[in-house]
Design a protein around this motif. Structure first.
Motif, PDB file in Angstrom:
ATOM      1  N   MET A   1      38.682  -7.812  34.351  1.00  0.00           N
ATOM      2  CA  MET A   1      38.776  -9.131  33.734  1.00  0.00           C
ATOM      3  C   MET A   1      37.952  -9.191  32.451  1.00  0.00           C
ATOM      4  N   THR A   2      38.314 -10.126  31.568  1.00  0.00           N
ATOM      5  CA  THR A   2      37.540 -10.378  30.360  1.00  0.00           C
ATOM      6  C   THR A   2      36.522 -11.464  30.689  1.00  0.00           C
ATOM      7  N   ILE A   3      35.274 -11.053  30.912  1.00  0.00           N
ATOM      8  CA  ILE A   3      34.220 -12.005  31.276  1.00  0.00           C
ATOM      9  C   ILE A   3      32.964 -11.663  30.506  1.00  0.00           C
ATOM     10  N   GLU A   4      31.969 -12.531  30.619  1.00  0.00           N
ATOM     11  CA  GLU A   4      30.640 -12.370  30.034  1.00  0.00           C
ATOM     12  C   GLU A   4      30.701 -12.150  28.526  1.00  0.00           C
ATOM     13  N   ASN A   5      30.069 -11.118  28.003  1.00  0.00           N
ATOM     14  CA  ASN A   5      29.921 -10.941  26.561  1.00  0.00           C
ATOM     15  C   ASN A   5      31.258 -10.719  25.859  1.00  0.00           C
TER      16      ASN A   5
ATOM     17  N   PHE B   1      28.795  -6.047  40.073  1.00  0.00           N
ATOM     18  CA  PHE B   1      29.081  -5.895  38.647  1.00  0.00           C
ATOM     19  C   PHE B   1      27.787  -5.833  37.835  1.00  0.00           C
ATOM     20  N   GLY B   2      26.790  -5.124  38.386  1.00  0.00           N
ATOM     21  CA  GLY B   2      25.538  -4.916  37.679  1.00  0.00           C
ATOM     22  C   GLY B   2      24.553  -6.063  37.739  1.00  0.00           C
ATOM     23  N   VAL B   3      24.778  -7.061  38.580  1.00  0.00           N
ATOM     24  CA  VAL B   3      23.886  -8.211  38.681  1.00  0.00           C
ATOM     25  C   VAL B   3      23.354  -8.293  40.103  1.00  0.00           C
ATOM     26  N   ASN B   4      22.052  -8.547  40.242  1.00  0.00           N
ATOM     27  CA  ASN B   4      21.421  -8.708  41.552  1.00  0.00           C
ATOM     28  C   ASN B   4      21.695 -10.092  42.113  1.00  0.00           C
ATOM     29  N   PHE B   5      22.083 -10.152  43.367  1.00  0.00           N
ATOM     30  CA  PHE B   5      22.247 -11.420  44.075  1.00  0.00           C
ATOM     31  C   PHE B   5      21.520 -11.306  45.401  1.00  0.00           C
ATOM     32  N   SER B   6      20.891 -12.412  45.820  1.00  0.00           N
ATOM     33  CA  SER B   6      20.222 -12.394  47.116  1.00  0.00           C
ATOM     34  C   SER B   6      21.282 -12.396  48.211  1.00  0.00           C
ATOM     35  N   GLU B   7      20.906 -11.897  49.366  1.00  0.00           N
ATOM     36  CA  GLU B   7      21.856 -11.769  50.468  1.00  0.00           C
ATOM     37  C   GLU B   7      22.252 -13.118  51.055  1.00  0.00           C
ATOM     38  N   GLN B   8      21.469 -14.155  50.804  1.00  0.00           N
ATOM     39  CA  GLN B   8      21.756 -15.477  51.356  1.00  0.00           C
ATOM     40  C   GLN B   8      22.643 -16.328  50.442  1.00  0.00           C
TER      41      GLN B   8
ATOM     42  N   SER C   1      28.848 -17.541  38.812  1.00  0.00           N
ATOM     43  CA  SER C   1      27.725 -17.389  37.899  1.00  0.00           C
ATOM     44  C   SER C   1      28.102 -16.527  36.697  1.00  0.00           C
ATOM     45  N   PHE C   2      29.212 -15.804  36.781  1.00  0.00           N
ATOM     46  CA  PHE C   2      29.689 -15.014  35.646  1.00  0.00           C
ATOM     47  C   PHE C   2      30.400 -15.929  34.662  1.00  0.00           C
TER      48      PHE C   2
END
Length: 120
Positions: free
Chosen positions: A63-67, A5-12, A21-22
């Motif tokens: 879903m309605t999330i973030e901003n 959803f446009g956010v970087n996450f590490s593979e671990q 985190s959203f």
């Protein structure tokens, strides 16, 4: 790095932590999403297949999330203030809204949270 959803996450990183985190996704909603797409509780983001990542992105976009959710909460508080309801007045005065005591040590959280709304 994996994009969800446009956010970087590490593979671990765990999928559950990544979803939580959203803003607007808590533990209960996270468990529901993971169960819907058959993702194990201890699965890591790097272990997800491309199809699962696409499904997660599609689910989050509905879903309605973030901003959008933040804006909705601010609009709800502004609506209460404009109507002049008890809760709206309490928000405007930076006082506890849900019946908490107003002693100086117990009101700090309400003052901190309602400080944003006083600017309006």
């Amino acid at each position: 790095m994996v994009f969800i959803f446009g956010v970087n996450f590490s593979e671990q990183q765990l999928v559950a932590k990544a979803l939580q985190s959203f803003y607007g996704i808590g533990p209960h909603v996270c468990k529901g999403i993971m169960a819907k797409y058959f993702i194990h509780n201890t699965a890591k983001v790097g272990a997800l297949q491309g199809r699962q990542l696409d499904d997660l992105g599609a689910e989050l976009s509905t879903m309605t999330i973030e901003n959008d959710l933040r804006r909705q909460v601010v609009d709800n508080i502004k609506r209460l203030r404009d109507m002049g309801t008890y809760r709206g007045r309490r928000h405007a005065m930076s006082l506890p809204v849900r019946g908490q005591n107003t002693r100086s040590t117990q009101i700090l959280t309400a003052r901190k949270l309602n400080r944003i709304e006083r600017r309006g």
